[in-house]
Motif scaffolding. Structure first.
Motif, PDB file in Angstrom:
ATOM      1  N   GLY A 179      30.638   1.432 -46.714  1.00  0.00           N
ATOM      2  CA  GLY A 179      30.691   0.759 -45.410  1.00  0.00           C
ATOM      3  C   GLY A 179      30.201   1.741 -44.369  1.00  0.00           C
TER       4      GLY A 179
ATOM      5  N   THR B  87      26.226  11.668 -62.515  1.00  0.00           N
ATOM      6  CA  THR B  87      26.365  11.102 -63.867  1.00  0.00           C
ATOM      7  C   THR B  87      26.006   9.626 -63.938  1.00  0.00           C
ATOM      8  OG1 THR B  87      28.680  10.740 -63.367  1.00  0.00           O
ATOM      9  CG2 THR B  87      28.151  12.691 -64.636  1.00  0.00           C
ATOM     10  N   GLY B  88      25.664   9.026 -62.819  1.00  0.00           N
ATOM     11  CA  GLY B  88      25.247   7.614 -62.849  1.00  0.00           C
ATOM     12  C   GLY B  88      26.388   6.644 -62.658  1.00  0.00           C
ATOM     13  N   LEU B  89      27.586   7.129 -62.360  1.00  0.00           N
ATOM     14  CA  LEU B  89      28.709   6.216 -62.149  1.00  0.00           C
ATOM     15  C   LEU B  89      28.674   5.611 -60.752  1.00  0.00           C
ATOM     16  CD1 LEU B  89      31.757   8.031 -63.799  1.00  0.00           C
ATOM     17  CD2 LEU B  89      30.110   6.519 -64.814  1.00  0.00           C
ATOM     18  N   LEU B  90      27.984   6.279 -59.844  1.00  0.00           N
ATOM     19  CA  LEU B  90      27.820   5.749 -58.484  1.00  0.00           C
ATOM     20  C   LEU B  90      26.348   5.842 -58.112  1.00  0.00           C
ATOM     21  CD1 LEU B  90      30.746   7.480 -56.532  1.00  0.00           C
ATOM     22  CD2 LEU B  90      30.555   5.060 -57.051  1.00  0.00           C
ATOM     23  N   GLN B  91      25.923   4.882 -57.272  1.00  0.00           N
ATOM     24  CA  GLN B  91      24.540   4.937 -56.818  1.00  0.00           C
ATOM     25  C   GLN B  91      24.487   5.591 -55.455  1.00  0.00           C
ATOM     26  OE1 GLN B  91      23.019   0.943 -56.818  1.00  0.00           O
ATOM     27  NE2 GLN B  91      21.715   1.371 -58.569  1.00  0.00           N
TER      28      GLN B  91
ATOM     29  N   LYS C 137      20.342  10.311 -68.353  1.00  0.00           N
ATOM     30  CA  LYS C 137      21.664  10.206 -68.982  1.00  0.00           C
ATOM     31  C   LYS C 137      21.656  10.797 -70.394  1.00  0.00           C
ATOM     32  CE  LYS C 137      23.307   6.228 -66.353  1.00  0.00           C
ATOM     33  NZ  LYS C 137      23.662   4.811 -66.408  1.00  0.00           N
TER      34      LYS C 137
ATOM     35  N   PHE D  46      29.577  13.784 -69.574  1.00  0.00           N
ATOM     36  CA  PHE D  46      30.507  13.740 -68.437  1.00  0.00           C
ATOM     37  C   PHE D  46      31.944  13.734 -68.939  1.00  0.00           C
ATOM     38  CE2 PHE D  46      32.785  10.931 -65.232  1.00  0.00           C
ATOM     39  CZ  PHE D  46      32.965  11.951 -64.310  1.00  0.00           C
TER      40      PHE D  46
ATOM     41  N   PRO E 137      35.511  12.991 -67.174  1.00  0.00           N
ATOM     42  CA  PRO E 137      36.203  12.627 -65.941  1.00  0.00           C
ATOM     43  C   PRO E 137      37.568  13.298 -65.846  1.00  0.00           C
ATOM     44  CG  PRO E 137      36.374  10.845 -67.512  1.00  0.00           C
ATOM     45  CD  PRO E 137      35.580  11.918 -68.179  1.00  0.00           C
TER      46      PRO E 137
ATOM     47  N   TYR F 206      40.330   8.128 -69.576  1.00  0.00           N
ATOM     48  CA  TYR F 206      40.431   6.735 -69.996  1.00  0.00           C
ATOM     49  C   TYR F 206      39.420   6.458 -71.102  1.00  0.00           C
ATOM     50  CZ  TYR F 206      43.258   5.968 -65.845  1.00  0.00           C
ATOM     51  OH  TYR F 206      44.238   6.015 -64.904  1.00  0.00           O
ATOM     52  N   VAL F 207      39.910   6.172 -72.283  1.00  0.00           N
ATOM     53  CA  VAL F 207      39.026   5.842 -73.408  1.00  0.00           C
ATOM     54  C   VAL F 207      39.569   4.588 -74.085  1.00  0.00           C
ATOM     55  CG1 VAL F 207      37.921   8.027 -73.998  1.00  0.00           C
ATOM     56  CG2 VAL F 207      40.268   7.641 -74.645  1.00  0.00           C
ATOM     57  N   TYR F 208      38.813   4.072 -75.045  1.00  0.00           N
ATOM     58  CA  TYR F 208      39.224   2.831 -75.709  1.00  0.00           C
ATOM     59  C   TYR F 208      40.452   3.087 -76.582  1.00  0.00           C
ATOM     60  CZ  TYR F 208      34.594   1.429 -74.202  1.00  0.00           C
ATOM     61  OH  TYR F 208      33.486   1.159 -73.445  1.00  0.00           O
TER      62      TYR F 208
ATOM     63  N   VAL G 219      38.055  13.428 -75.094  1.00  0.00           N
ATOM     64  CA  VAL G 219      36.958  13.147 -74.155  1.00  0.00           C
ATOM     65  C   VAL G 219      35.990  14.336 -74.127  1.00  0.00           C
ATOM     66  CG1 VAL G 219      36.403  12.743 -71.739  1.00  0.00           C
ATOM     67  CG2 VAL G 219      38.273  11.514 -72.777  1.00  0.00           C
TER      68      VAL G 219
ATOM     69  N   ALA H 224      34.049   2.095 -60.640  1.00  0.00           N
ATOM     70  CA  ALA H 224      34.717   1.021 -61.395  1.00  0.00           C
ATOM     71  C   ALA H 224      36.015   1.511 -61.965  1.00  0.00           C
ATOM     72  CB  ALA H 224      33.818   0.572 -62.510  1.00  0.00           C
TER      73      ALA H 224
ATOM     74  N   ARG I  72      39.384   0.777 -67.507  1.00  0.00           N
ATOM     75  CA  ARG I  72      39.100   2.106 -66.965  1.00  0.00           C
ATOM     76  C   ARG I  72      38.189   2.910 -67.884  1.00  0.00           C
ATOM     77  NH1 ARG I  72      44.994   1.591 -65.149  1.00  0.00           N
ATOM     78  NH2 ARG I  72      44.756   1.374 -62.892  1.00  0.00           N
ATOM     79  N   SER I  73      37.904   2.353 -69.053  1.00  0.00           N
ATOM     80  CA  SER I  73      36.986   3.060 -69.957  1.00  0.00           C
ATOM     81  C   SER I  73      35.529   2.745 -69.623  1.00  0.00           C
ATOM     82  CB  SER I  73      37.248   2.645 -71.406  1.00  0.00           C
ATOM     83  OG  SER I  73      38.604   2.698 -71.705  1.00  0.00           O
TER      84      SER I  73
ATOM     85  N   TRP J 217      33.643   3.742 -67.452  1.00  0.00           N
ATOM     86  CA  TRP J 217      32.832   4.899 -67.066  1.00  0.00           C
ATOM     87  C   TRP J 217      31.944   5.346 -68.223  1.00  0.00           C
ATOM     88  CZ3 TRP J 217      33.138   9.459 -69.777  1.00  0.00           C
ATOM     89  CH2 TRP J 217      34.257   9.659 -70.587  1.00  0.00           C
TER      90      TRP J 217
ATOM     91  N   LEU K  34      28.808   3.280 -68.174  1.00  0.00           N
ATOM     92  CA  LEU K  34      27.969   3.613 -67.010  1.00  0.00           C
ATOM     93  C   LEU K  34      27.278   4.954 -67.205  1.00  0.00           C
ATOM     94  CD1 LEU K  34      30.276   2.567 -64.053  1.00  0.00           C
ATOM     95  CD2 LEU K  34      28.199   1.438 -64.824  1.00  0.00           C
ATOM     96  N   GLN K  35      27.967   5.855 -67.870  1.00  0.00           N
ATOM     97  CA  GLN K  35      27.443   7.207 -67.992  1.00  0.00           C
ATOM     98  C   GLN K  35      26.522   7.342 -69.205  1.00  0.00           C
ATOM     99  OE1 GLN K  35      29.088   9.572 -70.456  1.00  0.00           O
ATOM    100  NE2 GLN K  35      27.457  11.000 -69.902  1.00  0.00           N
TER     101      GLN K  35
ATOM    102  N   LEU L  26      28.311   0.062 -57.929  1.00  0.00           N
ATOM    103  CA  LEU L  26      28.331   1.518 -58.092  1.00  0.00           C
ATOM    104  C   LEU L  26      28.253   2.230 -56.745  1.00  0.00           C
ATOM    105  CD1 LEU L  26      25.916   1.942 -61.114  1.00  0.00           C
ATOM    106  CD2 LEU L  26      28.360   1.698 -61.135  1.00  0.00           C
TER     107      LEU L  26
END
Lengths: 287, 574
Positions: A18, A54-58, A79, A84, A86, A90-92, A148, A287, B412-413, B415, B418-419, B574
């Motif tokens: 914003g 890392t491409g998580l944000l533009q 990529k 990366f 974090p 958070y993983v599966y 991770v 995200a 939350r996974s 990322w 995206l990466q 993003l």
């Protein structure tokens, strides 16, 4: 790309949410084979910057080049050479550690033999071999963090971006990571870009440090160069950090207001090393 | 305090409306689509009411019966959705940790949670039930008092199931061992469906469409005039509404009294019971997240079955090494990952039971419809297309349930995706391919089984199968795409994601697609069918061929467009 060229180049990088400017015209280049630390107070823009790399944000403005590939033009190529880690692992949860690592290998289109070899090495390095067939949901925070790490290192990236590497790790884990970072850069020639609040880690392992505040890089260099710049000639990194980031309530309020107004022009005020010498607040997102 | 607790929810909704991430056109798009859907539902309901009125001498009774069935179905849906919602708002919501640590009086917390559950589980029914009831009023020519009464009836009608569900939730979480709560909810879900199905089947609503299926007019009048059951709020609602609908002067106050006193009494009883027992139930529900239950035992068994049959890690690595330089395709990796996660997620299993229930209900009902379908009402052609539309809607609903949440459940996974060096388009196509098989199988099974049961004409069966195939391919990709346009990465409950705002938009658009394909392909399908049956029929005109070409291409375009839209929407976030 030749070895001497920087592996990461940030050119005039801006991120706005914003009318709030989280990252304000950052210019940065990182040489290959270095451990480059990004330090800064909460909300300085560190995580936002790393997430853009890392491409998580533009980015809202500016460009990022990784290993000669512009992230806006060749995102997949950029990529492919980036790993990366974090701050929160958070993983599966419903996969096993082995399945997770195989999945990462698949995402990076690695050969099966290489995936097997790397999984064997990394499970041993991170002491996860005996948990390879357990669901990740049963792992502790520290184990997830180690997994991770293993996932990020599996494709042997040229650039490893790490956001707060020590969160959730015990002292043994700290030692493991610090030794690993040195090994990865010195032996394998990997470049590590890390943000951290643990100044002791930065002091011990970083070849170069940039201090970010209010969306700008306010200082960069080796620890001794930063000491000189801050005037704390023989102080610890903590002293250097506090000196460089100290500001009065009024200064802080003014800079936060400026960030909410959409940020400053890169030509407003320029610091000693040609970097923008402004300051401010927030971040997170994604995200 | 209740205002504050509810107020914060409103502020959150307002915040999400302002959110640039969610897009500026979200609300206008939703409003426009809802309006179109609303009007379509209203018009079709009005048509049924007008047609029913022409059936002498039972028209009025017929409308009354159809309305009571509508109320009964809504009651069943409310009971089911309230139980799901109450368990999540009272026992599993993320913000509960925060709220439970604050000095909020018990009654206030109950009140706020109650209102939240009520709104969450009732708004869709409130919104989409209205056109049906309004159409009854318009068709019959009811006065303004009917519409006032309608609102007065609907409010307590939706409040009763919520109050009951809070008591059921409290009972289950307190009485059963913590690790059995999930099993109990699984059981309740299945039991709820079974009861609803039995009650509706007992009514045999298809007979109402065909008066000739009754032995005598007396039998029909008898069926129409008996209330479904006088103990259900749906009958109280009917008791209050019907006299006003037909402008009768003598109005029985009892139904309305029951409708209002029941939720009020239940609310106070529930509040009273929650005072001593809620905290215990909440605490046990938290333990239940980790406990060993039938569900988790079964999940562990599934884990064993779905992990490799090779025992040791070394053997597993050896197997990988034996593949040499083979590179597994990225799409296959994504599909395997999604399938493993789906199979191991116990929360999804009750949904599989729901799918089986839908299939059984569909086929049983369809067989009955054959009896009801005489030439005047539907006819063979009408029945064929009615079946296609119904099957198409089931495919839309199944895709909505299983494919729409697939992007959100990355949670939350996300990322990692995206990466990773993968385009978002490829990621979404992977999601589509991963979830396509079950929807495709169910869609084909339904259309073949229903057509073989009734039509017994193999040529039309193949045509129907092809139409459902292209519809399935299209709507399933649409559901993935729209799931990416309206993701809920922080919502752990796939069932709730499937009934969210974005899912409703997808469902409406999916239904439009189904209807458009059927309308476009109608003439040529009939012609092809006649050719295959070696019957004579006038060949279609150029316009018909153009329409069928559009009908066949439309699902492909919708699929491609939705995936593109989903990927670009994710990129904008993003």
């Amino acid at each position: 790309m030749s070895e001497s060229e920087p592996i990461v180049v940030l050119d005039n990088l801006v991120k706005r949410y914003g009318n709030f400017t989280a990252v304000d015209h950052i210019e940065l280049s990182v040489e290959p084979g270095q451990i480059f630390g990004v330090l800064g107070p909460n909300g300085a823009g560190k995580t936002t910057t790393l997430r853009m790399i890392t491409g998580l944000l533009q980015p809202t403005e500016g460009t990022i080049t990784i290993d000669g590939h512009r992230t806006d033009l060749e995102p997949i190529e950029a990529k492919k050479v980036t790993g990366f880690i974090p701050d929160r692992p958070y993983v599966y949860d419903k996969l096993t550690a082995f399945e997770y690592l195989s999945f990462v290998g698949g995402l990076y289109q690695m050969k099966s033999t290489t995936v097997a070899k790397r999984i064997r090495e990394l499970l041993a390095t991170f002491e996860l071999a005996e948990w390879a067939d357990s669901l990740i949901e049963s792992f502790s925070h520290g184990m997830k963090q180690r997994l991770v790490f293993a996932g990020a290192l599996l494709p042997e990236p040229k650039l490893l971006v790490v956001d707060e590497p020590m969160v959730g790790l015990d002292p043994k884990g700290h030692r493991l990571i610090k030794d690993l970072f040195r090994k990865l850069t010195h032996r394998d020639g990997m470049t590590i870009l890390l943000s951290t609040h643990t100044l002791e880690v930065a002091e011990e392992v970083c070849d170069q440090i940039a201090i970010v505040n209010h969306g700008h890089i306010i200082a960069r260099g080796t620890l001794s160069e930063l000491r000189m710049e801050s005037g704390a000639n023989d102080g610890s990194l903590e002293n250097v950090f506090l000196r460089l980031t100290q500001e009065s309530e009024e200064e802080r309020a003014e800079k936060v207001a400026q960030r909410f107004a959409g940020g400053s022009s890169p030509f407003d005020s320029t610091g000693a090393d040609g970097q923008v010498d402004e300051n401010d607040d927030d971040e997170e997102g994604a995200a | 305090m209740i205002q504050k607790l509810i107020g914060i929810k409103f502020r959150m909704i307002r915040g999400s409306m302002r959110s640039e991430q969610d897009g500026k056109y979200r609300i206008p798009a939703f409003t426009a689509l809802s309006l179109i859907f609303w009007v379509m539902l209203f018009r079709s309901s009005l048509w049924i009411v007008t047609e029913a009125l022409t059936i002498e001498p039972v028209g009025e009774l017929l409308i009354q019966k159809l309305l009571s069935i509508a109320f009964l179905v809504f009651l069943g849906l409310l009971a089911f959705s309230n139980i799901v919602t109450v368990f999540s708002t009272f026992y599993l919501a993320d913000e509960l940790e925060f709220l439970m640590s604050k000095p909020i009086p018990k009654d206030m917390l109950f009140g706020a949670r109650y209102l939240e559950s009520l709104t969450q589980s009732s708004w869709v029914i409130f919104l989409f039930g209205m056109p049906i009831f309004i159409a009854a009023g318009v068709g019959v020519g009811a006065g303004p008092s009917y519409y006032v009464m309608l609102i007065a009836v609907l409010v307590p009608f939706v409040a009763i199931p919520t109050a009951l569900a809070t008591l059921v939730g409290l009972f289950i979480t307190n009485i059963l061992a913590a690790n059995r709560t999930r099993d109990a909810f699984l059981f309740l879900g299945v039991a709820g469906f079974a009861i609803l199905f039995t009650v509706i089947r007992a009514l045999r609503p298809e007979r109402l469409l065909n008066p000739e299926s009754f032995a005598s007019i007396g039998e029909m009048l008898n069926l129409l005039s008996t209330p479904t059951t006088s103990y259900l709020p749906s009958d109280w609602a009917m008791g209050a509404l019907i006299p006003v609908l037909y402008g009768r002067t003598s109005i029985d106050p009892w139904p309305l009294l029951l409708l209002y006193s029941t939720p009020i009494a239940l609310y106070f009883i529930a509040t009273w019971f929650h005072r001593p027992w809620y905290y215990r139930g909440y605490s046990k529900a938290q333990e239940g997240r980790h406990g060993q239950s039938l569900v988790t035992t079964f999940r562990d068994w599934m884990l064993k079955q779905t992990t490799s049959s090779i025992d040791t890690l070394e053997e597993r690595l050896g197997e990988l090494e034996a593949q040499g330089d083979h590179v597994t395709s990225m799409l296959r990796q994504l599909i395997r990952k999604d399938q493993k996660i789906f199979i191991r997620d116990a929360a999804q299993w009750s949904q599989i039971l729901v799918v089986i229930a839908i299939m059984v209900i569909y086929l049983v009902n369809y067989k009955y419809f054959e009896i009801a379908a005489d030439e005047r009402l539907l006819g063979d052609v009408g029945l064929f297309f009615f079946n296609l539309a119904a099957c198409g809607f089931v495919v839309v609903a199944l895709s909505g349930r299983f494919l729409f949440p697939t992007v959100s459940v990355e949670g939350r996974s996300f990322w990692m995706i995206l990466q990773a060096p993968i385009t978002l388009e490829k990621f979404l196509w992977g999601k589509w391919l991963g979830g396509l098989a079950p929807v495709l199988i169910v869609g084909q099974a339904l259309i073949w089984a229903s057509n073989l049961l009734v039509l017994q004409n193999i040529a039309y069966c193949f045509l129907a199968s092809f139409i459902i195939l292209i519809i399935t391919l299209g709507v399933s990709a649409m559901s993935v795409g729209f799931g990416a346009v309206y993701p809920q990465f922080h919502n752990p409950n796939a069932a709730k994601i499937a009934s969210s705002f974005g899912a409703v938009i997808y469902m409406i658009l999916g239904m439009f697609l189904v209807l458009s394909v059927l309308v476009g392909s109608f003439r040529v399908t009939m012609y092809l069918g006649s050719l295959l049956e070696a019957k004579t029929m006038n060949p279609p005109r150029m316009a018909n061929y153009i329409a069928v070409t559009i009908a066949v291409l439309m699902p492909a375009a919708a699929a491609w467009g939705s995936i593109k839209l989903g990927a670009s929407s994710l990129r904008k976030r993003l």
